[in-house]
Design a protein around this motif. Sequence first.
Motif, PDB file in Angstrom:
ATOM      1  N   TYR A  16       0.832  -1.206   0.000  1.00 42.93           N
ATOM      2  CA  TYR A  16       0.000   0.000   0.000  1.00 42.93           C
ATOM      3  C   TYR A  16       0.865   1.254   0.000  1.00 42.93           C
ATOM      4  O   TYR A  16       0.607   2.218  -0.750  1.00 42.93           O
ATOM      5  N   GLU A  17       1.912   1.273   0.810  1.00 44.33           N
ATOM      6  CA  GLU A  17       2.808   2.420   0.863  1.00 44.33           C
ATOM      7  C   GLU A  17       3.471   2.653  -0.492  1.00 44.33           C
ATOM      8  O   GLU A  17       3.525   3.787  -0.992  1.00 44.33           O
ATOM      9  N   ASP A  18       3.969   1.598  -1.109  1.00 41.97           N
ATOM     10  CA  ASP A  18       4.580   1.732  -2.434  1.00 41.97           C
ATOM     11  C   ASP A  18       3.583   2.289  -3.450  1.00 41.97           C
ATOM     12  O   ASP A  18       3.930   3.143  -4.284  1.00 41.97           O
ATOM     13  N   LYS A  19       2.342   1.823  -3.368  1.00 44.19           N
ATOM     14  CA  LYS A  19       1.315   2.291  -4.302  1.00 44.19           C
ATOM     15  C   LYS A  19       1.013   3.778  -4.093  1.00 44.19           C
ATOM     16  O   LYS A  19       0.819   4.528  -5.059  1.00 44.19           O
ATOM     17  N   MET A  20       0.985   4.227  -2.835  1.00 43.98           N
ATOM     18  CA  MET A  20       0.706   5.647  -2.578  1.00 43.98           C
ATOM     19  C   MET A  20       1.750   6.555  -3.220  1.00 43.98           C
ATOM     20  O   MET A  20       1.418   7.602  -3.774  1.00 43.98           O
ATOM     21  N   TRP A  21       3.014   6.142  -3.163  1.00 45.94           N
ATOM     22  CA  TRP A  21       4.057   6.977  -3.766  1.00 45.94           C
ATOM     23  C   TRP A  21       3.987   6.927  -5.290  1.00 45.94           C
ATOM     24  O   TRP A  21       4.277   7.926  -5.961  1.00 45.94           O
ATOM     25  N   ARG A  22       3.607   5.790  -5.852  1.00 50.11           N
ATOM     26  CA  ARG A  22       3.414   5.743  -7.303  1.00 50.11           C
ATOM     27  C   ARG A  22       2.262   6.643  -7.721  1.00 50.11           C
ATOM     28  O   ARG A  22       2.339   7.355  -8.742  1.00 50.11           O
ATOM     29  N   THR A  23       1.182   6.630  -6.947  1.00 49.16           N
ATOM     30  CA  THR A  23       0.039   7.491  -7.249  1.00 49.16           C
ATOM     31  C   THR A  23       0.421   8.957  -7.160  1.00 49.16           C
ATOM     32  O   THR A  23       0.022   9.784  -7.992  1.00 49.16           O
ATOM     33  N   LEU A  24       1.207   9.305  -6.150  1.00 47.04           N
ATOM     34  CA  LEU A  24       1.659  10.689  -6.000  1.00 47.04           C
ATOM     35  C   LEU A  24       2.399  11.145  -7.261  1.00 47.04           C
ATOM     36  O   LEU A  24       2.139  12.231  -7.792  1.00 47.04           O
ATOM     37  N   LYS A  25       3.316  10.323  -7.736  1.00 54.15           N
ATOM     38  CA  LYS A  25       4.087  10.692  -8.926  1.00 54.15           C
ATOM     39  C   LYS A  25       3.188  10.813 -10.153  1.00 54.15           C
ATOM     40  O   LYS A  25       3.349  11.735 -10.974  1.00 54.15           O
ATOM     41  N   ALA A  26       2.234   9.893 -10.288  1.00 49.90           N
ATOM     42  CA  ALA A  26       1.316   9.958 -11.430  1.00 49.90           C
ATOM     43  C   ALA A  26       0.448  11.207 -11.355  1.00 49.90           C
ATOM     44  O   ALA A  26       0.209  11.883 -12.373  1.00 49.90           O
ATOM     45  N   ALA A  27      -0.027  11.537 -10.166  1.00 48.58           N
ATOM     46  CA  ALA A  27      -0.859  12.730  -9.989  1.00 48.58           C
ATOM     47  C   ALA A  27      -0.063  13.988 -10.257  1.00 48.58           C
ATOM     48  O   ALA A  27      -0.556  14.949 -10.868  1.00 48.58           O
ATOM     49  N   ASP A  28       1.184  14.014  -9.809  1.00 45.73           N
ATOM     50  CA  ASP A  28       2.057  15.159 -10.053  1.00 45.73           C
ATOM     51  C   ASP A  28       2.265  15.360 -11.556  1.00 45.73           C
ATOM     52  O   ASP A  28       2.213  16.482 -12.070  1.00 45.73           O
ATOM     53  N   ALA A  29       2.466  14.250 -12.260  1.00 46.96           N
ATOM     54  CA  ALA A  29       2.697  14.332 -13.706  1.00 46.96           C
ATOM     55  C   ALA A  29       1.460  14.812 -14.452  1.00 46.96           C
ATOM     56  O   ALA A  29       1.567  15.492 -15.482  1.00 46.96           O
ATOM     57  N   GLN A  30       0.277  14.489 -13.936  1.00 50.92           N
ATOM     58  CA  GLN A  30      -0.965  14.867 -14.632  1.00 50.92           C
ATOM     59  C   GLN A  30      -1.502  16.231 -14.225  1.00 50.92           C
ATOM     60  O   GLN A  30      -2.373  16.776 -14.910  1.00 50.92           O
ATOM     61  N   ALA A  31      -1.032  16.775 -13.134  1.00 52.32           N
ATOM     62  CA  ALA A  31      -1.618  18.009 -12.607  1.00 52.32           C
ATOM     63  C   ALA A  31      -1.623  19.138 -13.634  1.00 52.32           C
ATOM     64  O   ALA A  31      -2.640  19.826 -13.815  1.00 52.32           O
ATOM     65  N   ASP A  32      -0.503  19.336 -14.316  1.00 49.50           N
ATOM     66  CA  ASP A  32      -0.436  20.421 -15.302  1.00 49.50           C
ATOM     67  C   ASP A  32      -1.414  20.178 -16.448  1.00 49.50           C
ATOM     68  O   ASP A  32      -2.062  21.119 -16.936  1.00 49.50           O
TER      69      ASP A  32
END
Length: 351
Positions: free
Chosen positions: A266-282
């Motif tokens: 779960y922890e690993d998945k949260m950090w992957r989601t963070l990176k994906a969300a950061d990449a999509q934010a713009d």
Amino acid sequence: MRMRNLLGVALAALWLQPFGAAAQELPRHHFKVIGLNSPTVASTMDEVPFWRETIPRASNGRITADITPLDQMGIDDKTMLRLLRLGVMDFAGMDISKMAGDDPRFEGCDLAGLTLDADKARAACEAWRPVIDRQMQRNWNAKLLAFGGNPPQVFWCREVIGGLADLRGKKIRVFNNTMRDFLQGVGATAVSMAFAEVVPALNNGVVDCAVTGSLSGNTARWPEVSKSIYPMSLGWSINVLAVNLTTWNRLEPRVQQFFLEQVKAYEDKMWRTLKAADAQADNCNFNRPPCTMGRLASMTLVPVKPEEAAVHKRLVETAVLANWAKRCGAECTREWNDTVGKVLGLTAPLP
């Protein structure tokens, strides 16, 4: 003789199999969980599916939970750890920096502007993990299980601003003490406010700007009440998953081990989601499809100029670190310098 031996082995295996299967079957448990703000990607993509789908599936239906986001219960973010200590819930997801009013150590790996990429943010929190877990167990009857986070915390403003200098004199929503330290350094007025209160506050001019994640604001419909984004980062709104220590200690060792294994994934998945969300934010904020994690909006981007980035770095290394060190004390500061400081190459001044 050989056939007889093989038959004996087969019969022994058949005799042992039901008992081995029973030993591996987890006892039934049902838990109460209060989680993160519901509009955030961390809640919708990670936390809620973890409790409603992953845990029941991985346990063959033996372990289940009721998960309710804190904003749907009308809970003040800052009280989450106190409620967990009291046993109001068994597990809790919370923004750890919002607990810093009770213990400044809780913002030690997410000081405003401390890290500017997700890997460094995770490394800082990993270095600080034993400290937070110790404080939770010692003073809050809780155990730290996992770290996660949100996309970079940036400025959302009602009007189009020109840059860092335009923040001077403005009322800006923040949600922790270390962001206050940063805003004091740029001459702005910090206003503490819960996430759910920001949209009406921006709409009515109670605040001029507000700080939240670059995608969190999008999914919470902040583009409807703001016009520009100034992407100077003030942290990651680091999340933790914690469990009431009394609940944890009552669990059978095999259930504890089950949770530790599931929480690591779960922890690993949260950090992957963070990176994906950061990449999509713009993409989402500035109307550049594809945008699958948020809503397309037409915000104005106010780029951070090189000279402003230099001011940001100076404020972090002076005002932010110095003010936090004063709140946390000399012993805490030495511990930080030996852990997070070494990982990041920074030294907080001893108060």
